[in-house]
Design a protein around this motif. Structure first.
Motif, PDB file in Angstrom:
ATOM      1  N   VAL A 352      11.645  17.060 -16.197  1.00 32.87           N
ATOM      2  CA  VAL A 352      10.310  16.789 -15.697  1.00 32.87           C
ATOM      3  C   VAL A 352      10.484  15.955 -14.437  1.00 32.87           C
ATOM      4  O   VAL A 352      10.783  14.760 -14.499  1.00 32.87           O
ATOM      5  CB  VAL A 352       9.463  16.021 -16.728  1.00 32.87           C
ATOM      6  CG1 VAL A 352       8.089  15.700 -16.154  1.00 32.87           C
ATOM      7  CG2 VAL A 352       9.343  16.821 -18.018  1.00 32.87           C
ATOM      8  N   SER A 353      10.363  16.568 -13.298  1.00 34.53           N
ATOM      9  CA  SER A 353      10.573  15.854 -12.045  1.00 34.53           C
ATOM     10  C   SER A 353       9.431  16.153 -11.091  1.00 34.53           C
ATOM     11  O   SER A 353       8.908  17.273 -11.060  1.00 34.53           O
ATOM     12  CB  SER A 353      11.917  16.234 -11.419  1.00 34.53           C
ATOM     13  OG  SER A 353      12.056  17.626 -11.324  1.00 34.53           O
ATOM     14  N   PHE A 354       9.048  15.147 -10.332  1.00 33.48           N
ATOM     15  CA  PHE A 354       7.890  15.293  -9.463  1.00 33.48           C
ATOM     16  C   PHE A 354       7.885  14.164  -8.447  1.00 33.48           C
ATOM     17  O   PHE A 354       8.652  13.199  -8.548  1.00 33.48           O
ATOM     18  CB  PHE A 354       6.594  15.243 -10.283  1.00 33.48           C
ATOM     19  CG  PHE A 354       6.407  13.962 -11.063  1.00 33.48           C
ATOM     20  CD1 PHE A 354       5.749  12.871 -10.514  1.00 33.48           C
ATOM     21  CD2 PHE A 354       6.893  13.841 -12.350  1.00 33.48           C
ATOM     22  CE1 PHE A 354       5.581  11.699 -11.223  1.00 33.48           C
ATOM     23  CE2 PHE A 354       6.742  12.673 -13.081  1.00 33.48           C
ATOM     24  CZ  PHE A 354       6.074  11.594 -12.515  1.00 33.48           C
ATOM     25  N   LYS A 355       6.996  14.282  -7.475  1.00 29.56           N
ATOM     26  CA  LYS A 355       6.712  13.189  -6.558  1.00 29.56           C
ATOM     27  C   LYS A 355       5.366  12.592  -6.958  1.00 29.56           C
ATOM     28  O   LYS A 355       4.403  13.331  -7.175  1.00 29.56           O
ATOM     29  CB  LYS A 355       6.665  13.687  -5.115  1.00 29.56           C
ATOM     30  CG  LYS A 355       8.025  14.090  -4.566  1.00 29.56           C
ATOM     31  CD  LYS A 355       7.953  14.361  -3.077  1.00 29.56           C
ATOM     32  CE  LYS A 355       9.350  14.599  -2.501  1.00 29.56           C
ATOM     33  NZ  LYS A 355       9.338  14.748  -1.025  1.00 29.56           N
ATOM     34  N   PRO A 356       5.288  11.273  -7.061  1.00 24.58           N
ATOM     35  CA  PRO A 356       4.019  10.659  -7.463  1.00 24.58           C
ATOM     36  C   PRO A 356       2.884  11.035  -6.516  1.00 24.58           C
ATOM     37  O   PRO A 356       3.085  11.213  -5.312  1.00 24.58           O
ATOM     38  CB  PRO A 356       4.319   9.160  -7.399  1.00 24.58           C
ATOM     39  CG  PRO A 356       5.801   9.068  -7.585  1.00 24.58           C
ATOM     40  CD  PRO A 356       6.363  10.280  -6.912  1.00 24.58           C
ATOM     41  N   SER A 357       1.696  11.147  -7.075  1.00 29.83           N
ATOM     42  CA  SER A 357       0.527  11.508  -6.278  1.00 29.83           C
ATOM     43  C   SER A 357      -0.012  10.299  -5.512  1.00 29.83           C
ATOM     44  O   SER A 357       0.446   9.167  -5.694  1.00 29.83           O
ATOM     45  CB  SER A 357      -0.566  12.070  -7.192  1.00 29.83           C
ATOM     46  OG  SER A 357      -0.940  11.115  -8.168  1.00 29.83           O
ATOM     47  N   TYR A 358      -0.967  10.546  -4.659  1.00 29.95           N
ATOM     48  CA  TYR A 358      -1.575   9.505  -3.828  1.00 29.95           C
ATOM     49  C   TYR A 358      -2.173   8.424  -4.739  1.00 29.95           C
ATOM     50  O   TYR A 358      -2.901   8.729  -5.678  1.00 29.95           O
ATOM     51  CB  TYR A 358      -2.670  10.118  -2.963  1.00 29.95           C
ATOM     52  CG  TYR A 358      -3.074   9.293  -1.765  1.00 29.95           C
ATOM     53  CD1 TYR A 358      -2.554   9.566  -0.507  1.00 29.95           C
ATOM     54  CD2 TYR A 358      -3.978   8.249  -1.889  1.00 29.95           C
ATOM     55  CE1 TYR A 358      -2.926   8.821   0.609  1.00 29.95           C
ATOM     56  CE2 TYR A 358      -4.353   7.499  -0.797  1.00 29.95           C
ATOM     57  CZ  TYR A 358      -3.831   7.778   0.453  1.00 29.95           C
ATOM     58  OH  TYR A 358      -4.200   7.040   1.534  1.00 29.95           O
ATOM     59  N   PRO A 359      -1.858   7.137  -4.490  1.00 28.97           N
ATOM     60  CA  PRO A 359      -2.404   6.070  -5.336  1.00 28.97           C
ATOM     61  C   PRO A 359      -3.913   5.916  -5.151  1.00 28.97           C
ATOM     62  O   PRO A 359      -4.392   5.754  -4.024  1.00 28.97           O
ATOM     63  CB  PRO A 359      -1.650   4.817  -4.860  1.00 28.97           C
ATOM     64  CG  PRO A 359      -1.200   5.143  -3.464  1.00 28.97           C
ATOM     65  CD  PRO A 359      -0.955   6.618  -3.441  1.00 28.97           C
ATOM     66  N   ARG A 360      -4.649   5.978  -6.255  1.00 30.39           N
ATOM     67  CA  ARG A 360      -6.107   5.838  -6.203  1.00 30.39           C
ATOM     68  C   ARG A 360      -6.537   4.810  -7.250  1.00 30.39           C
ATOM     69  O   ARG A 360      -6.823   5.159  -8.403  1.00 30.39           O
ATOM     70  CB  ARG A 360      -6.788   7.182  -6.442  1.00 30.39           C
ATOM     71  CG  ARG A 360      -6.374   8.247  -5.410  1.00 30.39           C
ATOM     72  CD  ARG A 360      -7.183   9.516  -5.505  1.00 30.39           C
ATOM     73  NE  ARG A 360      -6.666  10.537  -4.587  1.00 30.39           N
ATOM     74  CZ  ARG A 360      -6.917  10.591  -3.292  1.00 30.39           C
ATOM     75  NH1 ARG A 360      -7.694   9.653  -2.753  1.00 30.39           N
ATOM     76  NH2 ARG A 360      -6.402  11.550  -2.528  1.00 30.39           N
ATOM     77  N   PRO A 361      -6.575   3.535  -6.858  1.00 29.61           N
ATOM     78  CA  PRO A 361      -6.900   2.474  -7.811  1.00 29.61           C
ATOM     79  C   PRO A 361      -8.299   2.622  -8.397  1.00 29.61           C
ATOM     80  O   PRO A 361      -9.234   3.083  -7.722  1.00 29.61           O
ATOM     81  CB  PRO A 361      -6.804   1.191  -6.969  1.00 29.61           C
ATOM     82  CG  PRO A 361      -5.995   1.574  -5.770  1.00 29.61           C
ATOM     83  CD  PRO A 361      -6.275   3.012  -5.524  1.00 29.61           C
TER      84      PRO A 361
END
Length: 370
Positions: A352-361
């Motif tokens: 399971v590998s990925f790039k984290p998505s845009y941070p949306r607090p």
């Protein structure tokens, strides 16, 4: 009244070791302490190690505290209700920043009647800091990762320089003075979570007033998101069996070979390792846990398995500055080399590998009066 102690800091700084060591130290003073681990993925290697040392442990997975704010609150409430704790120490994802606005202030505003939020502490690995400093001294353009690292320092109430036992004393003294000069709003402390030296200075700093609570971090979220996305996350589980009937394999040595291979690959490909962590659990419940936080470095053994075994289950967590597919291939090659070297047959799940998505607090609050 609950005391909540938030920790941040770049990947590999030793936040989990710091959290565990300080929790044990505070328990010795009569406090009842729980801890919360956090990361972008699931099946967190660190959680297993912490649970082997502490009784009250929770985790928030699938995103940082800022984007999983309600999950964080629910975890705190559950620990208080089930275990009666009065201190909660929580470590944020190592690629996260802007926590004053997205976690600390919301907790104070919405839960201040029942919770005291301690100063935000940024844990620093001195060798990582020196690497970023050298790039700046060479007048290289600031990378997105360096930008993220600097933002974590800028918003800190406490800058906690860990691993001082790994560098010469004169260099450590200079580093602490330089950080104090560069970040005058922060309290700078030095310690070693592994040896315990200076740990009391850190816990004492948590009793002081927060110094940066009225400062709004001027952060470029596009650069922040680019830095997070640069570090691919990879999680993989493997079933291990001895290739030789009637004999067991050395789980600690197998794990060390995997991480050593990954470390060499990262060095050859100029890939920054945020962290690479691996556990091997044996049928009797014993387990080995190793980690690597720098390309080209030897793995660190955080816990060795006591005996050989005929079978085991491994979990790999890795954050490396590369494409997810390249990380998958590197881990697969490192596992094969370890299998061949230690006469092990491994059967892996799909990584399971990925790039984290845009941070949306969920929340982003300005200082009071701003």
């Amino acid at each position: 009244m609950i005391t909540f102690i938030p920790l941040t800091g770049f990947l590999g700084a030793g936040k989990t070791t710091t959290m565990t060591a300080t929790a044990l130290a505070l328990q010795e003073t009569g406090r009842k302490v729980a801890v919360i681990t956090n990361d972008q993925g699931v099946e967190l290697v660190d959680t297993k190690l912490v649970r082997s040392k502490l009784g009250s442990v929770a985790e928030v997975t699938g995103g940082c505290f800022c984007c999983k704010f309600e999950d964080l609150v629910e975890a705190v409430v559950a620990l208080v209700d089930s275990d009666g704790v009065d201190v909660v120490i929580a470590e944020a994802v190592g690629s996260c920043t802007d926590l004053q606005a997205t976690v600390v202030r919301p907790l104070r505003q919405y839960y201040g009647d029942s919770m005291v939020v301690a100063p935000l502490t940024t844990v620093v690995d001195p060798l990582r800091h020196l690497a970023f400093e050298r790039a700046a001294q060479r007048a290289e353009p600031e990378s997105d990762l360096s930008y993220l690292f600097r933002q974590q320092l800028t918003e800190a109430d406490v800058i906690a320089v860990n691993k001082l036992d790994t560098i010469p004393a004169p260099r450590a003294e200079t580093l602490l003075k330089d950080l104090a000069a560069q970040y005058p709003n922060a309290t700078v402390v030095g310690y070693s979570a592994t040896t315990g030296a200076g740990l009391e200075d850190l816990t004492d700093a948590w009793q002081a007033p927060a110094t940066n609570q009225d400062v709004q971090l001027d952060i470029d979220y596009d650069r922040y998101a680019a830095a997070e996305a640069q570090l691919a996350w990879m999680n993989q589980e493997l079933d291990l069996t001895s290739a030789v009937a009637g004999t067991g394999f050395d789980a600690t040595a197998w794990a060390g070979t995997v991480l050593a291979g990954l470390s060499r690959w990262a060095q050859d490909d100029n890939a920054v390792i945020g962290h690479a962590k691996l556990t091997v659990e044996l049928p009797d419940g014993d387990f080995a846990k190793l980690s690597c936080t720098q390309a080209g470095a030897d793995p660190t053994c955080d816990r060795a398995a006591a005996a050989h075994a005929a079978a085991g289950r491994a979990v790999v967590n890795a954050r490396v500055a590369c494409e997810p597919e390249a990380l998958d291939q590197a881990v697969t090659a490192a596992v094969k080399a370890a299998d061949d070297s230690h006469q092990v047959v491994s059967s892996a799940t799909a990584p399971v590998s990925f790039k984290p998505s845009y941070p949306r607090p969920v929340h982003r609050l300005a200082p009071a009066g701003a």
